[in-house]
Design a protein around this motif. Structure first.
Motif, PDB file in Angstrom:
ATOM      1  N   ALA A 330       1.116  -1.173   0.081  1.00  0.00           N
ATOM      2  CA  ALA A 330      -0.073  -0.064  -0.371  1.00  0.00           C
ATOM      3  C   ALA A 330       1.090   1.090  -0.448  1.00  0.00           C
ATOM      4  O   ALA A 330       0.809   2.321   1.059  1.00  0.00           O
ATOM      5  CB  ALA A 330      -0.696   0.081   1.291  1.00  0.00           C
ATOM      6  N   TRP A 407      -7.302  -0.664   5.666  1.00  0.00           N
ATOM      7  CA  TRP A 407      -8.306  -1.817   4.817  1.00  0.00           C
ATOM      8  C   TRP A 407      -7.525  -2.783   3.385  1.00  0.00           C
ATOM      9  O   TRP A 407      -7.841  -3.535   3.641  1.00  0.00           O
ATOM     10  CB  TRP A 407      -8.640  -0.851   3.710  1.00  0.00           C
ATOM     11  N   TYR A 408      -6.219  -1.925   3.159  1.00  0.00           N
ATOM     12  CA  TYR A 408      -5.042  -2.724   2.983  1.00  0.00           C
ATOM     13  C   TYR A 408      -4.732  -3.865   3.420  1.00  0.00           C
ATOM     14  O   TYR A 408      -4.049  -4.618   2.562  1.00  0.00           O
ATOM     15  CB  TYR A 408      -4.495  -1.531   1.821  1.00  0.00           C
ATOM     16  N   ALA A 411      -7.947  -6.333   2.764  1.00  0.00           N
ATOM     17  CA  ALA A 411      -8.169  -6.535   1.872  1.00  0.00           C
ATOM     18  C   ALA A 411      -6.996  -6.502   0.432  1.00  0.00           C
ATOM     19  O   ALA A 411      -7.396  -7.609  -0.190  1.00  0.00           O
ATOM     20  CB  ALA A 411      -9.206  -5.552   1.173  1.00  0.00           C
ATOM     21  N   GLY A 412      -5.546  -5.813   0.830  1.00  0.00           N
ATOM     22  CA  GLY A 412      -4.464  -6.358  -0.076  1.00  0.00           C
ATOM     23  C   GLY A 412      -4.616  -7.138  -0.590  1.00  0.00           C
ATOM     24  O   GLY A 412      -4.808  -8.430   0.272  1.00  0.00           O
ATOM     25  N   GLU A 413      -3.959  -7.633  -1.913  1.00  0.00           N
ATOM     26  CA  GLU A 413      -3.503  -8.988  -2.181  1.00  0.00           C
ATOM     27  C   GLU A 413      -2.558  -9.458  -1.117  1.00  0.00           C
ATOM     28  O   GLU A 413      -1.783 -10.556  -1.061  1.00  0.00           O
ATOM     29  CB  GLU A 413      -3.117  -8.965  -3.668  1.00  0.00           C
ATOM     30  N   THR A 498      -1.770  -0.265  -6.164  1.00  0.00           N
ATOM     31  CA  THR A 498      -2.570  -2.101  -5.184  1.00  0.00           C
ATOM     32  C   THR A 498      -3.169  -2.918  -5.027  1.00  0.00           C
ATOM     33  O   THR A 498      -4.654  -2.560  -5.692  1.00  0.00           O
ATOM     34  CB  THR A 498      -2.238  -1.195  -3.450  1.00  0.00           C
ATOM     35  N   ILE A 500      -6.013  -5.176  -5.163  1.00  0.00           N
ATOM     36  CA  ILE A 500      -7.797  -5.734  -3.639  1.00  0.00           C
ATOM     37  C   ILE A 500      -8.151  -7.059  -3.816  1.00  0.00           C
ATOM     38  O   ILE A 500      -8.568  -7.613  -4.931  1.00  0.00           O
ATOM     39  CB  ILE A 500      -8.227  -4.298  -3.722  1.00  0.00           C
ATOM     40  N   HIS A 502     -10.449  -8.112  -2.085  1.00  0.00           N
ATOM     41  CA  HIS A 502     -12.036  -8.292  -2.436  1.00  0.00           C
ATOM     42  C   HIS A 502     -12.440  -6.832  -1.402  1.00  0.00           C
ATOM     43  O   HIS A 502     -11.798  -6.362  -0.773  1.00  0.00           O
ATOM     44  CB  HIS A 502     -13.080  -9.093  -0.975  1.00  0.00           C
ATOM     45  N   SER A 503     -12.598  -6.164  -2.699  1.00  0.00           N
ATOM     46  CA  SER A 503     -13.247  -4.512  -2.593  1.00  0.00           C
ATOM     47  C   SER A 503     -14.991  -4.450  -2.545  1.00  0.00           C
ATOM     48  O   SER A 503     -15.154  -3.773  -2.217  1.00  0.00           O
ATOM     49  CB  SER A 503     -12.562  -3.832  -3.599  1.00  0.00           C
ATOM     50  N   GLU A 508     -15.809  -2.865   3.570  1.00  0.00           N
ATOM     51  CA  GLU A 508     -15.060  -1.955   3.965  1.00  0.00           C
ATOM     52  C   GLU A 508     -15.620  -0.987   5.093  1.00  0.00           C
ATOM     53  O   GLU A 508     -15.245  -0.886   5.738  1.00  0.00           O
ATOM     54  CB  GLU A 508     -14.563  -1.004   2.597  1.00  0.00           C
TER      55      GLU A 508
END
Length: 630
Positions: A330, A407-408, A411-413, A498, A500, A502-503, A508
């Motif tokens: 991120a 959040w990242y 939910a980030g990869e 970055t 995601i 699942h967004s 969120e």
């Protein structure tokens, strides 16, 4: 305007030279105008260049200004050249703008100090060195700025050098950060050996083309750069120097923590992001180090009584969030938090400085209390900074940057549940220790009289930083709050995007609500324990296990104790038993022989002319003998 980039670092460095050479001859007013004005003009040039950069972007979205060739050693030909892109522009803005605010505040805070001109000379050098670091287009010039801020940290932490404790704190900061700097220097040698250049763009292009993802060389190079970053940014395991750095004047603490030295490691990782992306193991290590550091520092802050040490551990923790963001990819979120943190942390330190001056230089929060009515502007601005640090939802800049990181992390990869949980728990701890500081310092009964009230040069910076601590995060809002992406769009040509996994907006939103409620719960818990039911805290700390834990956290988790026994005590022991080693005896013998012959030669200087004449005769005979027979 792009042709004037060189002016940004030049003016503080010029001011440093003038003050260092002639500063003692001038009045405090003249020194203030030069010291504050040089950084202020640099900030103005940064804003003007930034406006042109955003409204009329240069080709390739970057500008390079080469001043001259620095050196030519084989294929190593670094130049004194500056590279301006969106990343360096953000850092330049924070360094010059926040630096100017701190300099303005310092012009009143340091009044009547015997080292007034020396202080501003060091501060200008600090700002100039940091600007060289973030504008450098090659790693050699970057390393010059890197070591420059290290030198300035030593000079400013130990500014009041007549107190031995301040000298110790300065040496500790210098030595501990040298460990990381050594790793970084080795990393630069490795990169140059691999690619034959230290020009940043050329180097990163070569790395991406020649190193496969996960290759040993990429992991080793990134790990060595990470070593430098954790030293400068006071992350595990080299975080021990920063709490003791509070020995310097409060504006120094604000400058180190908000705008310069401790963010250098964040900049290094962001600038060399290609190398870290080629080494997923190292990038994961960045995230783990950040997550662990933010928790360890948070618990330590929760037990401190010195208001500046609370803020110091808070800085370590917040830099941990930036490392967490960098580690999960991120990148723009890390830089956004760097910017918002600069605003509210500078505000908190400067407001703490007002309180410390008002309380006869007292640092212990529990000897303060009841100051909100005596220092109303300081109280409200400190409250705003604290709310931003605690990420009070919607209304503070800290909420937007910290929420983006969490959040990242979720939910980030490259994020995962455990990294998110560490950041989530850290947010709760942050809210508790931050408002513990607010309630203990500004509420309750006043324990001593006010000795000094701040003037305009100290209050105006607080108000300005308070405004930015509220609005500074609005350049990047989440999907649930308008989805403004000005910041990430500005950085998209420098930092990778970055991904995601699942967004969903609902997901969120749920996480935001939970995080917001947790922050509010932490604030309420601080209110209940340290304002409404303080006797309960006293009872809790009498429990043996909790008292032991408190002492452990208060000591910074015992890292100083551990390092003393692993490194300091053995080194001192070896030095003591090695005081009269063979090498020393050899050189001492040469010195003793010289002293002996000197004493004997002195005896010939008797003042009796016949002995002088005899000496001349003997010398003449010896000379003639040599000439005739040899």
């Amino acid at each position: 305007m792009f042709g004037t980039i060189w002016i940004i670092p030049f003016l503080p460095l010029l001011s440093f030279l003038i003050l260092a050479i002639t500063g003692k001859r001038w009045s405090e007013k003249t020194v203030s105008i030069l010291g504050v004005g040089s950084v202020g003009i640099s900030a103005l040039f940064t804003v003007l260049i930034g406006i042109q950069f955003l409204t009329n972007p240069p080709p390739g979205h970057f500008v390079v200004q080469t001043l001259w060739s620095w050196m030519e050693v084989g294929s190593l030909t670094p130049a004194i050249a500056f590279h301006l892109d969106a990343l360096s522009l953000v850092f330049c803005f924070v360094v010059t703008f926040v630096g100017f605010i701190i300099h303005l505040y310092s012009s009143e805070f340091m009044e009547e100090d015997e080292g007034f001109s020396r202080f501003f000379a060091y501060m200008n050098l600090f700002v100039g060195s940091m600007l060289i670091l973030v504008l450098a287009d090659n790693l050699v010039l970057l390393y010059l700025g890197w070591e420059g801020v290290g030198l300035c940290s030593y000079l400013l932490i130990g500014f009041w050098y007549k107190d031995p404790q301040n000298g110790y704190a300065a040496r500790k900061a210098f030595v501990v950060t040298r460990v990381g700097d050594t790793a970084m220097a080795i990393g630069l040698f490795l990169l140059f050996t691999s690619f034959g250049t230290l020009h940043i763009d050329t180097l990163l292009d070569a790395a991406s083309q020649n190193w496969a993802t996960g290759t040993t060389m990429a992991v080793l190079a990134s790990a060595l750069l990470l070593g430098g970053a954790v030293g400068k940014s006071a992350q595990l395991p080299l975080q021990t120097w920063l709490p003791d750095a509070m020995a310097g004047p409060t504006p120094v603490s604000a400058l180190i923590h908000a705008a310069t030295m401790v963010t250098a490691g964040v900049y290094l990782i962001a600038r060399t992001n290609v190398i870290f992306m080629l080494a997923p193991a190292t990038q994961l290590a960045v995230a783990i180090i950040g997550a662990a550091t933010l928790l360890i520092a948070g618990f330590a802050a929760l037990t401190q009584v010195d208001i500046k040490r609370v803020l110091a551990y808070s800085t370590i923790s917040q830099i941990g969030y930036m490392f967490l963001a960098l580690g999960v990819g991120a990148w723009s979120a890390a830089i956004l938090h760097f910017m918002t943190h600069a605003f509210f942390k500078a505000l908190l330190f400067l407001a703490a400085g007002v309180v410390i001056l008002a309380m006869h230089h007292e640092h212990n929060m529990f000897k303060m209390g009841g100051l909100r009515k005596e220092l109303p502007i300081t109280f409200w601005t400190f409250l705003i900074g604290s709310a931003s640090l605690a990420a009070l939802p919607i209304v503070t800049a800290g909420f937007y940057s910290k929420d983006l990181i969490l959040w990242y992390a979720w939910a980030g990869e490259q994020g995962n549940f455990w990294l998110w949980l560490a950041g989530f728990a850290g947010a709760f701890i942050t809210a508790i220790y931050t408002f513990r500081m607010v309630f203990v310092t500004f509420y309750g009964k006043r324990k001593s009289e006010i000795s000094h009230k701040p003037g305009k040069r100290m209050l105006i910076p607080l108000v300005i930083l308070a405004v930015f601590s509220i609005i500074g995060g609005l350049v990047e809002t989440p999907h649930t709050l308008g989805h403004i992406q000005l910041f990430s769009k500005m950085l998209e040509n420098v930092l990778p995007s970055t991904g995601i996994l699942h967004s969903g907006i609902s997901e969120e939103l749920i996480l935001q609500i939970v995080t917001a409620l947790l922050a509010l719960l932490g604030i309420y818990l601080a209110y209940y324990l340290w304002l409404k039911k303080f006797s309960l805290v006293q009872k809790i700390t009498q429990v043996k296990l909790l008292a032991t834990s408190q002492r452990f956290f208060f000591s910074g988790w015992g890292f100083d104790w551990l390092y003393d026994r692993l490194f300091v005590f053995p080194a001192v022991w070896l030095a003591r038993i090695n005081r009269r080693d063979f090498i020393d005896l050899f050189y001492d013998g040469i010195a003793d022989a010289n002293r002996y012959f000197h004493q004997e030669l002195r005896k010939t200087q008797s003042g009796q002319i016949r002995w002088y004449a005899l000496g001349i005769l003997i010398g003449a005979l010896i000379t003639l003998t040599i000439v005739v027979f040899i």
